[in-house]
Motif scaffolding. Structure first.
Motif, PDB file in Angstrom:
ATOM      1  N   LEU A 291       0.824  -1.206   0.000  1.00  0.00           N
ATOM      2  CA  LEU A 291       0.000   0.000   0.000  1.00  0.00           C
ATOM      3  C   LEU A 291       0.857   1.253   0.000  1.00  0.00           C
ATOM      4  N   SER A 292       1.897   1.284   0.853  1.00  0.00           N
ATOM      5  CA  SER A 292       2.729   2.494   0.916  1.00  0.00           C
ATOM      6  C   SER A 292       3.535   2.685  -0.365  1.00  0.00           C
ATOM      7  N   GLU A 293       4.106   1.604  -0.904  1.00  0.00           N
ATOM      8  CA  GLU A 293       4.899   1.743  -2.125  1.00  0.00           C
ATOM      9  C   GLU A 293       4.008   1.903  -3.352  1.00  0.00           C
ATOM     10  N   GLY A 294       2.889   1.177  -3.371  1.00  0.00           N
ATOM     11  CA  GLY A 294       1.973   1.320  -4.496  1.00  0.00           C
ATOM     12  C   GLY A 294       1.359   2.703  -4.565  1.00  0.00           C
ATOM     13  N   PHE A 295       1.013   3.258  -3.406  1.00  0.00           N
ATOM     14  CA  PHE A 295       0.451   4.603  -3.375  1.00  0.00           C
ATOM     15  C   PHE A 295       1.470   5.619  -3.881  1.00  0.00           C
ATOM     16  N   ALA A 296       2.722   5.485  -3.439  1.00  0.00           N
ATOM     17  CA  ALA A 296       3.757   6.423  -3.880  1.00  0.00           C
ATOM     18  C   ALA A 296       3.968   6.348  -5.386  1.00  0.00           C
ATOM     19  N   ASP A 297       3.924   5.128  -5.948  1.00  0.00           N
ATOM     20  CA  ASP A 297       4.038   5.009  -7.400  1.00  0.00           C
ATOM     21  C   ASP A 297       2.793   5.535  -8.104  1.00  0.00           C
ATOM     22  N   TRP A 298       1.632   5.329  -7.492  1.00  0.00           N
ATOM     23  CA  TRP A 298       0.390   5.843  -8.086  1.00  0.00           C
ATOM     24  C   TRP A 298       0.445   7.364  -8.205  1.00  0.00           C
ATOM     25  N   VAL A 299       0.942   8.026  -7.173  1.00  0.00           N
ATOM     26  CA  VAL A 299       1.111   9.481  -7.247  1.00  0.00           C
ATOM     27  C   VAL A 299       2.189   9.825  -8.266  1.00  0.00           C
ATOM     28  N   GLY A 300       3.290   9.072  -8.243  1.00  0.00           N
ATOM     29  CA  GLY A 300       4.396   9.350  -9.141  1.00  0.00           C
ATOM     30  C   GLY A 300       4.015   9.257 -10.611  1.00  0.00           C
ATOM     31  N   TYR A 301       3.205   8.259 -10.945  1.00  0.00           N
ATOM     32  CA  TYR A 301       2.812   8.069 -12.339  1.00  0.00           C
ATOM     33  C   TYR A 301       1.585   8.896 -12.726  1.00  0.00           C
ATOM     34  N   GLY A 302       0.961   9.543 -11.764  1.00  0.00           N
ATOM     35  CA  GLY A 302      -0.243  10.319 -12.060  1.00  0.00           C
ATOM     36  C   GLY A 302       0.013  11.392 -13.104  1.00  0.00           C
ATOM     37  N   GLY A 303      -0.839  11.434 -14.104  1.00  0.00           N
ATOM     38  CA  GLY A 303      -0.726  12.462 -15.137  1.00  0.00           C
ATOM     39  C   GLY A 303       0.352  12.234 -16.165  1.00  0.00           C
ATOM     40  N   THR A 304       1.079  11.109 -16.080  1.00  0.00           N
ATOM     41  CA  THR A 304       2.165  10.866 -17.040  1.00  0.00           C
ATOM     42  C   THR A 304       1.662  10.233 -18.325  1.00  0.00           C
ATOM     43  N   GLY A 305       0.462   9.645 -18.285  1.00  0.00           N
ATOM     44  CA  GLY A 305      -0.058   8.979 -19.470  1.00  0.00           C
ATOM     45  C   GLY A 305       0.535   7.608 -19.720  1.00  0.00           C
ATOM     46  N   ARG A 306       1.313   7.095 -18.791  1.00  0.00           N
ATOM     47  CA  ARG A 306       1.924   5.775 -18.988  1.00  0.00           C
ATOM     48  C   ARG A 306       0.873   4.684 -18.880  1.00  0.00           C
ATOM     49  N   THR A 307       0.900   3.752 -19.824  1.00  0.00           N
ATOM     50  CA  THR A 307      -0.006   2.610 -19.759  1.00  0.00           C
ATOM     51  C   THR A 307       0.516   1.602 -18.744  1.00  0.00           C
ATOM     52  N   ALA A 308      -0.342   0.632 -18.408  1.00  0.00           N
ATOM     53  CA  ALA A 308       0.075  -0.389 -17.452  1.00  0.00           C
ATOM     54  C   ALA A 308       1.283  -1.162 -17.970  1.00  0.00           C
ATOM     55  N   ARG A 309       1.272  -1.512 -19.238  1.00  0.00           N
ATOM     56  CA  ARG A 309       2.409  -2.265 -19.784  1.00  0.00           C
ATOM     57  C   ARG A 309       3.687  -1.438 -19.772  1.00  0.00           C
ATOM     58  N   GLN A 310       3.562  -0.162 -20.047  1.00  0.00           N
ATOM     59  CA  GLN A 310       4.757   0.685 -20.032  1.00  0.00           C
ATOM     60  C   GLN A 310       5.316   0.842 -18.626  1.00  0.00           C
ATOM     61  N   ALA A 311       4.454   0.966 -17.636  1.00  0.00           N
ATOM     62  CA  ALA A 311       4.903   1.195 -16.263  1.00  0.00           C
ATOM     63  C   ALA A 311       5.223  -0.094 -15.519  1.00  0.00           C
ATOM     64  N   GLY A 340      12.493 -10.295  -7.052  1.00  0.00           N
ATOM     65  CA  GLY A 340      11.238  -9.855  -7.651  1.00  0.00           C
ATOM     66  C   GLY A 340      10.877  -8.458  -7.216  1.00  0.00           C
ATOM     67  N   LEU A 341      11.883  -7.643  -6.958  1.00  0.00           N
ATOM     68  CA  LEU A 341      11.641  -6.303  -6.433  1.00  0.00           C
ATOM     69  C   LEU A 341      10.838  -5.451  -7.417  1.00  0.00           C
ATOM     70  N   ALA A 342      11.219  -5.486  -8.693  1.00  0.00           N
ATOM     71  CA  ALA A 342      10.503  -4.691  -9.683  1.00  0.00           C
ATOM     72  C   ALA A 342       9.043  -5.121  -9.766  1.00  0.00           C
ATOM     73  N   GLN A 343       8.807  -6.438  -9.768  1.00  0.00           N
ATOM     74  CA  GLN A 343       7.435  -6.938  -9.841  1.00  0.00           C
ATOM     75  C   GLN A 343       6.625  -6.532  -8.605  1.00  0.00           C
ATOM     76  N   ALA A 344       7.291  -6.466  -7.442  1.00  0.00           N
ATOM     77  CA  ALA A 344       6.593  -6.059  -6.225  1.00  0.00           C
ATOM     78  C   ALA A 344       6.104  -4.616  -6.345  1.00  0.00           C
ATOM     79  N   TYR A 345       6.941  -3.736  -6.843  1.00  0.00           N
ATOM     80  CA  TYR A 345       6.532  -2.341  -7.032  1.00  0.00           C
ATOM     81  C   TYR A 345       5.429  -2.230  -8.079  1.00  0.00           C
ATOM     82  N   GLU A 346       5.616  -2.931  -9.180  1.00  0.00           N
ATOM     83  CA  GLU A 346       4.639  -2.830 -10.264  1.00  0.00           C
ATOM     84  C   GLU A 346       3.281  -3.388  -9.840  1.00  0.00           C
ATOM     85  N   GLY A 347       3.289  -4.526  -9.142  1.00  0.00           N
ATOM     86  CA  GLY A 347       2.035  -5.094  -8.674  1.00  0.00           C
ATOM     87  C   GLY A 347       1.351  -4.216  -7.645  1.00  0.00           C
ATOM     88  N   SER A 348       2.136  -3.581  -6.798  1.00  0.00           N
ATOM     89  CA  SER A 348       1.569  -2.686  -5.788  1.00  0.00           C
ATOM     90  C   SER A 348       0.962  -1.453  -6.442  1.00  0.00           C
TER      91      SER A 348
END
Length: 405
Positions: A291-311, A340-348
């Protein structure tokens, strides 16, 4: 990137990361304890008086007074630290003597002082950033001088002259040239308004960024084994659940990993870390890392237009290979050596993206705040979202397949 979940800054460090708060390296005298009888140990009040003058000399940029009672063999090192600190905007610098005892050799010409060191950055720290140091005192011609210090971690000014760049919402400290630091201040200044829109007020709205010159020096600042943060662009350090009176968090950059990112990637990282700064007071050991890492990435990617596959390229490859995750990321998945660190961030990130899409941004933020209060995550999910953990996990698995297949 990862928040360093540390003990309170008032406790002896670490760190796990972030800072979590590295021990201060500097510790020396001002006019030293007065003439001492043979075999005597300086009293704690006498040493305290010396260090009070020493701290005052540092704050008024008086190098002569700062070095006045430093032993000649230790003076050059302390002169360099003094000069390395010249541009750092210090609101306070202090020493508190805890104990003074005879040194172990029993010769009567050396003593050991246990000292608590604190400092504050002007406009950023509401309280002292503290650490512990042991100062060795040596007696020469009947007077005591500070002859050495011992510490467990580094501060940025132990790595070289600190350059300072001030942004509208940021303070960047680094050991490279000012030009190299300006980009960090610009990114932080863009990040703060974005984080405010997502999280709201109730935090300082300011960010301190520390930029050492190499990845190895990043590890040293974080009191970590060499290579621990290889591939991790930045870490936020501070006290979980910290109050408004806590010292400001530090965003510590790994310049080598950070430099490999695109301009968009660098902005996402700084916004991610700024989110950790904003949410720190609401983040506790009870807050799931997804939740904490996923939320931070959600804010980070907000407004960037990145698709799920790209991010989420790593998780996309896993899904394509039939290795879709079956459970939300665990704390163990966020360790640098997990594989699996990258996958953990992406899944979150996808979990938080799902919650925002189905229940709304406000409920995602409300869930974050509720989770940090402790208790059952399932209960918080039912209260805030109206669904339990099993159902959320099933929805997330389907969402991952749908977005990444």
């Amino acid at each position: 990137m990862p928040q360093a979940r540390t003990r309170p800054r008032s406790a002896a460090l670490r760190c796990a990361a972030a800072l979590a708060v590295p021990a201060l390296l500097t510790g020396c005298g001002g006019p030293g304890p007065g003439p001492a009888a043979a075999g005597a140990v300086p009293t704690a009040p006498a040493v305290q008086s010396v260090l009070d003058r020493h701290a005052a000399a540092l704050l008024r940029h008086d190098e002569t007074a700062f070095l006045a009672d430093v032993d000649p063999g230790f003076r050059e090192r302390q002169r360099q630290v003094f000069r390395n600190l010249a541009q750092v905007p210090l609101a306070a610098w202090s020493y508190r003597v805890v104990r003074v005892a005879a040194a172990g050799d029993g010769a009567g010409d050396r003593a050991l002082a246990q000292v608590r060191v604190g400092y504050r950055l002007t406009g950023y720290d509401a309280a002292d950033v503290g650490s512990d140091a042991d100062l060795t005192l040596a007696r020469r011609a009947g007077r005591w001088y500070v002859a050495a210090d011992r510490h467990d971690a580094e501060q940025l000014w132990d790595q070289g002259p600190v350059r300072v760049v001030r942004g509208t919402h940021s303070l960047v400290l680094g050991t490279d040239g000012v030009g190299a630091l300006r980009g960090y201040a610009d990114a932080a200044d863009r990040a703060v308004p974005a984080v405010r829109r997502a999280w709201g007020d109730g935090w300082s709205g300011r960010v301190v960024v520390e930029v050492p010159s190499t990845a190895a020096r990043t590890d040293a600042l974080l009191h970590a084994a060499p290579g621990t943060y290889a591939g991790i662009a930045a870490v936020t350090t501070g006290e979980l659940g910290g109050t408004a009176g806590a010292p400001a968090d530090r965003v510590v950059v790994n310049p080598e990993a950070f430099g490999e990112l695109s301009a968009l990637g660098r902005q996402v990282v700084i916004t991610h870390e700024t989110t950790h700064v904003a949410t720190r007071a609401a983040t506790t050991a009870a807050t799931p890392l997804w939740l904490s890492e996923g939320f931070a990435d959600w804010v980070g990617y907000g407004g960037t237009g990145r698709t799920a596959r790209q991010a989420a390229p790593e998780l996309s490859r896993d899904v394509a290979a039939g290795r879709a995750p079956r459970a939300l990321p665990s704390a163990a998945d966020f360790t640098p050596a997990s594989g699996g660190l990258a996958q953990a961030y992406e899944g979150s990130w996808l979990a938080c993206r799902l919650i925002a899409a189905e229940w709304g941004d406000a409920r995602l933020t409300a869930l974050y705040r509720a989770a940090g209060t402790g208790g059952s995550l399932d209960t918080h999910l039912r209260t805030v979202l109206g669904t339990g953990l099993d159902d959320l996990t099933a929805r997330w698995r389907a969402y991952v397949q749908r977005e990444l297949a």
